[in-house]
Write a protein that holds these residues in place. Structure first.
Motif, PDB file in Angstrom:
ATOM      1  N   ASP A 402      76.904 -19.841  37.405  1.00  0.00           N
ATOM      2  CA  ASP A 402      76.769 -19.843  38.866  1.00  0.00           C
ATOM      3  C   ASP A 402      77.249 -18.533  39.489  1.00  0.00           C
ATOM      4  O   ASP A 402      77.819 -18.528  40.582  1.00  0.00           O
ATOM      5  CB  ASP A 402      77.544 -21.015  39.486  1.00  0.00           C
ATOM      6  CG  ASP A 402      76.821 -22.333  39.344  1.00  0.00           C
ATOM      7  OD1 ASP A 402      75.581 -22.298  39.212  1.00  0.00           O
ATOM      8  OD2 ASP A 402      77.482 -23.380  39.351  1.00  0.00           O
ATOM      9  N   VAL A 403      77.008 -17.431  38.793  1.00  0.00           N
ATOM     10  CA  VAL A 403      77.469 -16.129  39.285  1.00  0.00           C
ATOM     11  C   VAL A 403      76.609 -15.644  40.437  1.00  0.00           C
ATOM     12  O   VAL A 403      77.117 -15.075  41.405  1.00  0.00           O
ATOM     13  CB  VAL A 403      77.473 -15.089  38.146  1.00  0.00           C
ATOM     14  CG1 VAL A 403      77.847 -13.698  38.661  1.00  0.00           C
ATOM     15  CG2 VAL A 403      78.440 -15.517  37.045  1.00  0.00           C
ATOM     16  N   ALA A 404      75.305 -15.842  40.357  1.00  0.00           N
ATOM     17  CA  ALA A 404      74.397 -15.339  41.390  1.00  0.00           C
ATOM     18  C   ALA A 404      73.077 -16.084  41.304  1.00  0.00           C
ATOM     19  O   ALA A 404      72.720 -16.646  40.265  1.00  0.00           O
ATOM     20  CB  ALA A 404      74.159 -13.833  41.210  1.00  0.00           C
ATOM     21  N   ASP A 405      72.332 -16.077  42.415  1.00  0.00           N
ATOM     22  CA  ASP A 405      70.933 -16.493  42.390  1.00  0.00           C
ATOM     23  C   ASP A 405      70.117 -15.280  41.956  1.00  0.00           C
ATOM     24  O   ASP A 405      70.425 -14.143  42.348  1.00  0.00           O
ATOM     25  CB  ASP A 405      70.493 -16.955  43.773  1.00  0.00           C
ATOM     26  CG  ASP A 405      71.238 -18.206  44.215  1.00  0.00           C
ATOM     27  OD1 ASP A 405      71.443 -19.102  43.376  1.00  0.00           O
ATOM     28  OD2 ASP A 405      71.625 -18.277  45.401  1.00  0.00           O
ATOM     29  N   LEU A 406      69.066 -15.516  41.160  1.00  0.00           N
ATOM     30  CA  LEU A 406      68.350 -14.398  40.545  1.00  0.00           C
ATOM     31  C   LEU A 406      66.858 -14.473  40.807  1.00  0.00           C
ATOM     32  O   LEU A 406      66.263 -15.557  40.813  1.00  0.00           O
ATOM     33  CB  LEU A 406      68.579 -14.383  39.030  1.00  0.00           C
ATOM     34  CG  LEU A 406      70.014 -14.239  38.529  1.00  0.00           C
ATOM     35  CD1 LEU A 406      70.035 -14.303  37.008  1.00  0.00           C
ATOM     36  CD2 LEU A 406      70.640 -12.948  39.018  1.00  0.00           C
ATOM     37  N   THR A 407      66.272 -13.291  41.008  1.00  0.00           N
ATOM     38  CA  THR A 407      64.829 -13.125  40.962  1.00  0.00           C
ATOM     39  C   THR A 407      64.509 -12.180  39.815  1.00  0.00           C
ATOM     40  O   THR A 407      65.085 -11.084  39.737  1.00  0.00           O
ATOM     41  CB  THR A 407      64.273 -12.549  42.272  1.00  0.00           C
ATOM     42  OG1 THR A 407      64.423 -13.515  43.322  1.00  0.00           O
ATOM     43  CG2 THR A 407      62.793 -12.217  42.135  1.00  0.00           C
ATOM     44  N   LEU A 408      63.615 -12.594  38.919  1.00  0.00           N
ATOM     45  CA  LEU A 408      63.156 -11.749  37.814  1.00  0.00           C
ATOM     46  C   LEU A 408      61.750 -11.283  38.145  1.00  0.00           C
ATOM     47  O   LEU A 408      60.891 -12.085  38.519  1.00  0.00           O
ATOM     48  CB  LEU A 408      63.156 -12.520  36.500  1.00  0.00           C
ATOM     49  CG  LEU A 408      64.470 -13.150  36.061  1.00  0.00           C
ATOM     50  CD1 LEU A 408      64.293 -13.884  34.740  1.00  0.00           C
ATOM     51  CD2 LEU A 408      65.556 -12.101  35.936  1.00  0.00           C
ATOM     52  N   LEU A 409      61.505  -9.985  37.993  1.00  0.00           N
ATOM     53  CA  LEU A 409      60.194  -9.422  38.307  1.00  0.00           C
ATOM     54  C   LEU A 409      59.352  -9.281  37.045  1.00  0.00           C
ATOM     55  O   LEU A 409      59.861  -8.936  35.970  1.00  0.00           O
ATOM     56  CB  LEU A 409      60.345  -8.068  38.994  1.00  0.00           C
ATOM     57  CG  LEU A 409      61.080  -8.055  40.335  1.00  0.00           C
ATOM     58  CD1 LEU A 409      61.022  -6.667  40.960  1.00  0.00           C
ATOM     59  CD2 LEU A 409      60.516  -9.100  41.290  1.00  0.00           C
ATOM     60  N   GLY A 410      58.051  -9.536  37.208  1.00  0.00           N
ATOM     61  CA  GLY A 410      57.107  -9.450  36.104  1.00  0.00           C
ATOM     62  C   GLY A 410      56.140 -10.612  36.177  1.00  0.00           C
ATOM     63  O   GLY A 410      56.254 -11.500  37.038  1.00  0.00           O
ATOM     64  N   ASP A 411      55.189 -10.622  35.276  1.00  0.00           N
ATOM     65  CA  ASP A 411      54.230 -11.719  35.205  1.00  0.00           C
ATOM     66  C   ASP A 411      54.981 -12.995  34.827  1.00  0.00           C
ATOM     67  O   ASP A 411      55.571 -13.069  33.749  1.00  0.00           O
ATOM     68  CB  ASP A 411      53.179 -11.385  34.140  1.00  0.00           C
ATOM     69  CG  ASP A 411      52.128 -12.477  33.982  1.00  0.00           C
ATOM     70  OD1 ASP A 411      52.281 -13.552  34.591  1.00  0.00           O
ATOM     71  OD2 ASP A 411      51.159 -12.257  33.232  1.00  0.00           O
ATOM     72  N   ALA A 429      65.901 -19.432  37.881  1.00  0.00           N
ATOM     73  CA  ALA A 429      65.533 -18.120  38.431  1.00  0.00           C
ATOM     74  C   ALA A 429      64.181 -18.170  39.137  1.00  0.00           C
ATOM     75  O   ALA A 429      63.288 -18.924  38.751  1.00  0.00           O
ATOM     76  CB  ALA A 429      65.494 -17.075  37.321  1.00  0.00           C
ATOM     77  N   GLN A 430      64.048 -17.351  40.169  1.00  0.00           N
ATOM     78  CA  GLN A 430      62.756 -17.163  40.839  1.00  0.00           C
ATOM     79  C   GLN A 430      61.988 -16.087  40.073  1.00  0.00           C
ATOM     80  O   GLN A 430      62.549 -15.032  39.741  1.00  0.00           O
ATOM     81  CB  GLN A 430      62.979 -16.729  42.283  1.00  0.00           C
ATOM     82  CG  GLN A 430      61.712 -16.482  43.078  1.00  0.00           C
ATOM     83  CD  GLN A 430      62.001 -15.931  44.473  1.00  0.00           C
ATOM     84  OE1 GLN A 430      62.955 -15.202  44.681  1.00  0.00           O
ATOM     85  NE2 GLN A 430      61.166 -16.314  45.433  1.00  0.00           N
ATOM     86  N   LEU A 431      60.725 -16.330  39.770  1.00  0.00           N
ATOM     87  CA  LEU A 431      59.885 -15.364  39.059  1.00  0.00           C
ATOM     88  C   LEU A 431      58.830 -14.826  40.010  1.00  0.00           C
ATOM     89  O   LEU A 431      58.096 -15.605  40.629  1.00  0.00           O
ATOM     90  CB  LEU A 431      59.222 -16.018  37.842  1.00  0.00           C
ATOM     91  CG  LEU A 431      60.136 -16.787  36.868  1.00  0.00           C
ATOM     92  CD1 LEU A 431      59.331 -17.317  35.687  1.00  0.00           C
ATOM     93  CD2 LEU A 431      61.289 -15.915  36.390  1.00  0.00           C
ATOM     94  N   VAL A 432      58.765 -13.495  40.125  1.00  0.00           N
ATOM     95  CA  VAL A 432      57.836 -12.873  41.079  1.00  0.00           C
ATOM     96  C   VAL A 432      57.078 -11.755  40.379  1.00  0.00           C
ATOM     97  O   VAL A 432      57.686 -10.878  39.741  1.00  0.00           O
ATOM     98  CB  VAL A 432      58.600 -12.302  42.297  1.00  0.00           C
ATOM     99  CG1 VAL A 432      57.629 -11.545  43.214  1.00  0.00           C
ATOM    100  CG2 VAL A 432      59.296 -13.413  43.068  1.00  0.00           C
ATOM    101  N   ASP A 433      55.761 -11.768  40.510  1.00  0.00           N
ATOM    102  CA  ASP A 433      54.913 -10.709  39.983  1.00  0.00           C
ATOM    103  C   ASP A 433      54.592  -9.736  41.117  1.00  0.00           C
ATOM    104  O   ASP A 433      53.878 -10.106  42.058  1.00  0.00           O
ATOM    105  CB  ASP A 433      53.624 -11.319  39.422  1.00  0.00           C
ATOM    106  CG  ASP A 433      52.711 -10.279  38.782  1.00  0.00           C
ATOM    107  OD1 ASP A 433      53.044  -9.081  38.828  1.00  0.00           O
ATOM    108  OD2 ASP A 433      51.663 -10.679  38.239  1.00  0.00           O
ATOM    109  N   PRO A 434      55.113  -8.488  41.075  1.00  0.00           N
ATOM    110  CA  PRO A 434      54.831  -7.547  42.175  1.00  0.00           C
ATOM    111  C   PRO A 434      53.355  -7.334  42.420  1.00  0.00           C
ATOM    112  O   PRO A 434      52.918  -7.161  43.563  1.00  0.00           O
ATOM    113  CB  PRO A 434      55.508  -6.257  41.690  1.00  0.00           C
ATOM    114  CG  PRO A 434      56.602  -6.717  40.780  1.00  0.00           C
ATOM    115  CD  PRO A 434      56.039  -7.919  40.082  1.00  0.00           C
ATOM    116  N   ALA A 435      52.548  -7.373  41.362  1.00  0.00           N
ATOM    117  CA  ALA A 435      51.111  -7.118  41.533  1.00  0.00           C
ATOM    118  C   ALA A 435      50.419  -8.223  42.304  1.00  0.00           C
ATOM    119  O   ALA A 435      49.441  -7.971  43.024  1.00  0.00           O
ATOM    120  CB  ALA A 435      50.455  -6.956  40.161  1.00  0.00           C
ATOM    121  N   ALA A 436      50.917  -9.450  42.177  1.00  0.00           N
ATOM    122  CA  ALA A 436      50.238 -10.587  42.813  1.00  0.00           C
ATOM    123  C   ALA A 436      51.016 -11.178  43.979  1.00  0.00           C
ATOM    124  O   ALA A 436      50.565 -12.139  44.602  1.00  0.00           O
ATOM    125  CB  ALA A 436      49.994 -11.680  41.760  1.00  0.00           C
TER     126      ALA A 436
END
Length: 688
Positions: A402-411, A429-436
Motif C-alpha cells: 500500500d505504498v502508492a497507487d500506480l499507473t503502468l504505461l504500455g499496451d 494498477a491502472q494500465l494505460v496505452d499512450p498510443a490509444a
C-alpha cells in the motif's frame, strides 16, 4: 535493558512468523539494533524463520548465537530431569543477545507436547513460552489461528489465549488472529487490543521451488522466477485434454504422468494464451517429456517450470498436499508485511512498545521509514516502463505494501502477458496505452502550447506524447499523477528532458538538481549534485545547497551543509575556491537559520578530530549531513568511490527543484532500488 516482545503461537501453523516479521519491521524503523531470538530450534540445518528475519534485518548477533538450545539438547535435559537447567541455558543465551541489542523480538517454540518414540514430555508449549517470556522480562503477543473458525469460536479462542497466558504469569500486550476467513471480527471481553489478519494465498501457498524440494524432484526447466510462483491449487491430469482444460484453475500446479505429452502441450498453450495462469507442471513416474513436445513448449515461451518426480501421481499429490509454506521469497515477505500493516494498527502497537526513536539513522531504518511515510500519505505515481520485469516486480511489492497507487504505461495486453509470464500480481494498477489513450489529444495540445516557441506543431506534439516518458510527464503536469519514476530502460536524458520542458523548475530557483542518499553503516548522508549540473556557477551552487538541505529535512535528516572545496576556510585561493565562498555567502543570506560551512574539505566536514584542528567551534565541521560538491566531476566520482569503498548503498539520483517530482532510475536498478525510489517520489509529492 532492551525492550523485548515474545511472539507465541497457540497451535501449529498459526503464522507467527508473519507476526514476528511485522513487529521486527516496525521496530527497525525506530531503533538501530533489533535482534531476533528463538528459544528452541530443530537443530537440523538453519531455522527457516530465524534465517529469514536475520537475512532481511541483519542485527548485532550472528545466527549461531541467536537461539537458546536445539531440540536434541532440550530432549536430553528433560529426560534427565533437568528442566530448570534447560530454562537457565536458554535465559543465559538470551541475556547475551539482549545486552548487545536495543530491542529483541523472540519467536516462540514450534515443538509438540511429546517427543517422538514415547520419550519423556517436554514442558507443555504454552507454559514453556509463558515461563520464558517472564524470565526474559518480555511482553507477549499470542497468535491464534482463525482457520476454519466461526466468529464466535475465534472470539473464544482469543479470550482463552489471553487468560491462559495471564494465569501463567505472562504480560500480554495484544492478541492477533491470523488466517481469519471472515472480515472484521469483533472480540469483546479483552482488556488488550485485538487484531485480525485474513488468509492471503500468496503467503499460505508453497512456491514451485518448495514443492520441488519437498518432492525431491528434478527441475527439468525453470528459472528462479518460475520457481518463485505460488502454488494455489493442484490438478491431477489423467483424463483427456478437454476435460483437464476445464478443470485447470488459476495458480494450479498440473501433476500428470511424464508420458502425457498431449496434456503437457495443451496446458502450456492454455497458459500462453492467457486462458488460465498456471504455477507450473509436474511430470510423474520419473518420465522426462517427449522432445518434440518440449520443442513446442519452448516456442510458446511460457516461463513455467517443469519438474520431474520419481513417484507416481497418487503419491506425488499426497506428498504435495503435506507441504508447509515458508516465508521463503521476497514476494512472500512483502505480502506478509502488507497484510500485517493493513490489518494491525502499527501506530498503536509502536506506542505500546514504547521504544524511543534512535537519534542515529541506519540504512535499514531509513529505507523502512520511506515505506512508512509514503504509505501514510498515499500518492499516485506513474511508471512509464510497464513491461519491464523489474518494474512489474516492484509494482507488485508497492501495491501489496500500500505504498502508492500506480499507473503502468504500455499496451495493457502486453503488460498483462508479461506479468503472467513472470508470475506477479498487478491487479491494483491502472494500465494505460499512450498510443490509444483518450488523454493523448489533450496532452498533445498542452505540449504544443508549451513548446510553440520552439516550433512544435499539433501534429508533431501528437507524435511526441506517444513516447512513454513524455506521456507520463504530462500525466503529472495535468494532475493525473503526483509523480513519475522512469529510467530502468531509458537514459537519464530521456527521462529528465520532458520534465525540464513540461514541469520546469520551482520559481526562484535557477536550476533543478539532484542528490544521492548515501546509506552508510551508521548514518545517512546527502550528496548533491552528482548527476545533473556539470559546472554550476555560484548562484546555481547556492540553489543546489538550499534544495539539498530542503530535501534532507523532508526525509527526516537534520541539514548541516558543507560547501566542499579543496580548501578549508581561508587556507586556499583561486577561482574554484572563490566560487564556493560566494555560494556560501548566498546560502547564508537566503537562509540565515541554516547551518552551513564553506569552503570546507571533506575530511573536515565529516571527521570531528580533523574539524577540531581546522575549524574549531564550527556548527557544521565534523558533523555535516549535506555535502555540496563544487562540480559534477567531483560529485559523481566521490559518490561512486564512497559507494564502492565503504560498501554504502546509494539511493538516487533524487531530483529536486522541479515543480512536481520526476525521478530517474539507474539502468542497473534492482527491484529494491525501484521500490525505494517510488517511495521517495511519493514523499516528495506529499511535500509539494
Amino acid at each position: 535493558m532492551a525492550r523485548s516482545v515474545y511472539v507465541a503461537g497457540l497451535g501449529p501453523g498459526v503464522g507467527k512468523g508473519t507476526v514476528a516479521l511485522g513487529i521486527v519491521e516496525l521496530l527497525s524503523r525506530r531503533v538501530a539494533k533489533v535482534a531476533v531470538f528463538r528459544p528452541l530450534v530443530a537443530g537440523a540445518g538453519r531455522d527457516s524463520v530465524l534465517s529469514v528475519l536475520q537475512d532481511r534485518y541483519p542485527g548485532p548477533v550472528p545466527y549461531e548465537e541467536s537461539f537458546g538450545v536445539t531440540l536434541a539438547e532440550a530432549t536430553a535435559l528433560v529426560a534427565d530431569g533437568r528442566r530448570e537447567e534447560l530454562i537457565g541455558r536458554i535465559v543465559e543465551r538470551y541475556r547475551e543477545v539482549e545486552r548487545r541489542s536495543t530491542a529483541v523480538v523472540i519467536v516462540g517454540s514450534d515443538f509438540t507436547d511429546k517427543i517422538e518414540e514415547g520419550r519423556d514430555e517436554l514442558p507443555r508449549e504454552l507454559a514453556f513460552n509463558a515461563r520464558l517470556a517472564t524470565e526474559f522480562g518480555s511482553v507477549v503477543v499470542p497468535v491464534v489461528s482463525g482457520e476454519g473458525r466461526t466468529p464466535e469460536s475465534l472470539a473464544a479462542a482469543a479470550r482463552s489465549a489471553y487468560h491462559s497466558l495471564v494465569d501463567l504469569g505472562a504480560t500480554v500486550l495484544a492478541v492477533i488472529a491470523n488466517r481469519v476467513p471472515f472480515p472484521d471480527p469483533a472480540v469483546t471481553g479483552l482488556p488488550v487490543p485485538f487484531w485480525a489478519m485474513p488468509e492471503v494465498a500468496a503467503i499460505a501457498a508453497p512456491t514451485v521451488g518448495e514443492v520441488a524440494a519437498a518432492l525431491d524432484a528434478t527441475i527439468f526447466t525453470g528459472t528462479p522466477g518460475a520457481l518463485d510462483r505460488d502454488v494455489l491449487d493442484y490438478v491431477v491430469g489423467a483424463a483427456q485434454v478437454p476435460t483437464v482444460l476445464q478443470h485447470l484453475t488459476e495458480g494450479a500446479l498440473l501433476i500428470t504422468p511424464g508420458d502425457r505429452a498431449d496434456l503437457l502441450v495443451a496446458a502450456s498453450a492454455a497458459h500462453a494464451a492467457g486462458t488460465v495462469t498456471l504455477a507450473g507442471l509436474v511430470l510423474t513416474l520419473g518420465e522426462p517429456p517427449d522432445r518434440h513436445a518440449v520443442e513446442v513448449i519452448e516456442r510458446l515461451n511460457t516461463g513455467l517450470a517443469i519438474l520431474i518426480s520419481k513417484a507416481d501421481s497418487y503419491h506425488t499429490i499426497a506428498a504435495a498436499g503435506r507441504i508447509k509454506a515458508e516465508l521463503s521469497t521476497p514476494r512472500k515477505i512483502e505480502a506478509a508485511l502488507g497484510v500485517f500493516e493493513k490489518h494491525v494498527d502499527t501506530d498503536e502497537l509502536a506506542s505500546m512498545l514504547d521504544v524511543a526513536r534512535s537519534s542515529r539513522v541506519t540504512p535499514l531504518m531509513f529505507e523502512n521509514d520511506l515505506i512508512d511515510r509514503a504509505r501514510a500519505d498515499r500518492r499516485h505515481l506513474v511508471l512509464p516502463e510497464g513491461t519491464e520485469e523489474r518494474i512489474l516486480r516492484a509494482a507488485e511489492t508497492l501495491l501489496r505494501r500500500d505504498v502508492a497507487d500506480l499507473t503502468l504505461l504500455g499496451d495493457p495486453a502486453e503488460i498483462t502477458r508479461r506479468a503472467r509470464e513472470i508470475g506477479v500480481e498487478i491487479g491494483g494498477a491502472q494500465l494505460v496505452d499512450p498510443a490509444a489513450s483518450a488523454w493523448r489529444e489533450d496532452f498533445a495540445a498542452r505540449y504544443a502550447e508549451l513548446r510553440k516557441h520552439r516550433g512544435v506543431t499539433m501534429d508533431l506534439a501528437y507524435d511526441v506524447v506517444r513516447d512513454v516518458n513524455y506521456f507520463g510527464t504530462l500525466m503529472v503536469a495535468a494532475g493525473r499523477a503526483d509523480g513519475m519514476v522512469s529510467g530502468a530502460n531509458h537514459t537519464t536524458a530521456a527521462t529528465i528532458r520532458p520534465a525540464f520542458e513540461i514541469i520546469k523548475t520551482v520559481p526562484g530557483l535557477s536550476v533543478a538538481s539532484s542528490v544521492f542518499f548515501m546509506l552508510l553503516a551508521d548514518r545517512v548522508l546527502v550528496y548533491g549534485d552528482c548527476a545533473v549540473n556539470p559546472d554550476p556557477d555560484a548562484a546555481q551552487l547556492a540553489d543546489i545547497a538550499l534544495s539539498s538541505a530542503q530535501t534532507a529535512a523532508a526525509f527526516g535528516l537534520e541539514p548541516r551543509v558543507a560547501m566542499l572545496s579543496y580548501s578549508t576556510g581561508s587556507s586556499g585561493s583561486g577561482a574554484d575556491v572563490d566560487k564556493v565562498v560566494a555560494a556560501t555567502a548566498l546560502v547564508r543570506e537566503r537562509r540565515p537559520d541554516l547551518p552551513v560551512e564553506g569552503p570546507i574539505q571533506y575530511d573536515a566536514a565529516i571527521d570531528p578530530a580533523v574539524a577540531a584542528a581546522k575549524l574549531p567551534g564550527s556548527a557544521v565541521a565534523g558533523k555535516a549531513t549535506v555535502f555540496v560538491f563544487p562540480d559534477l566531476n567531483t560529485g559523481n566520482n566521490t559518490y561512486k568511490a564512497v559507494q564502492r569503498s565503504a560498501n554504502a548503498v546509494a539511493v538516487g539520483p533524487v531530483m529536486q527543484g522541479l515543480r512536481a517530482p520526476v525521478n530517474d532510475l539507474s539502468r542497473g536498478a534492482t527491484v529494491k532500488d525501484i521500490v525505494n525510489t517510488v517511495a521517495i517520489t511519493a514523499i516528495q509529492a506529499g511535500a509539494k
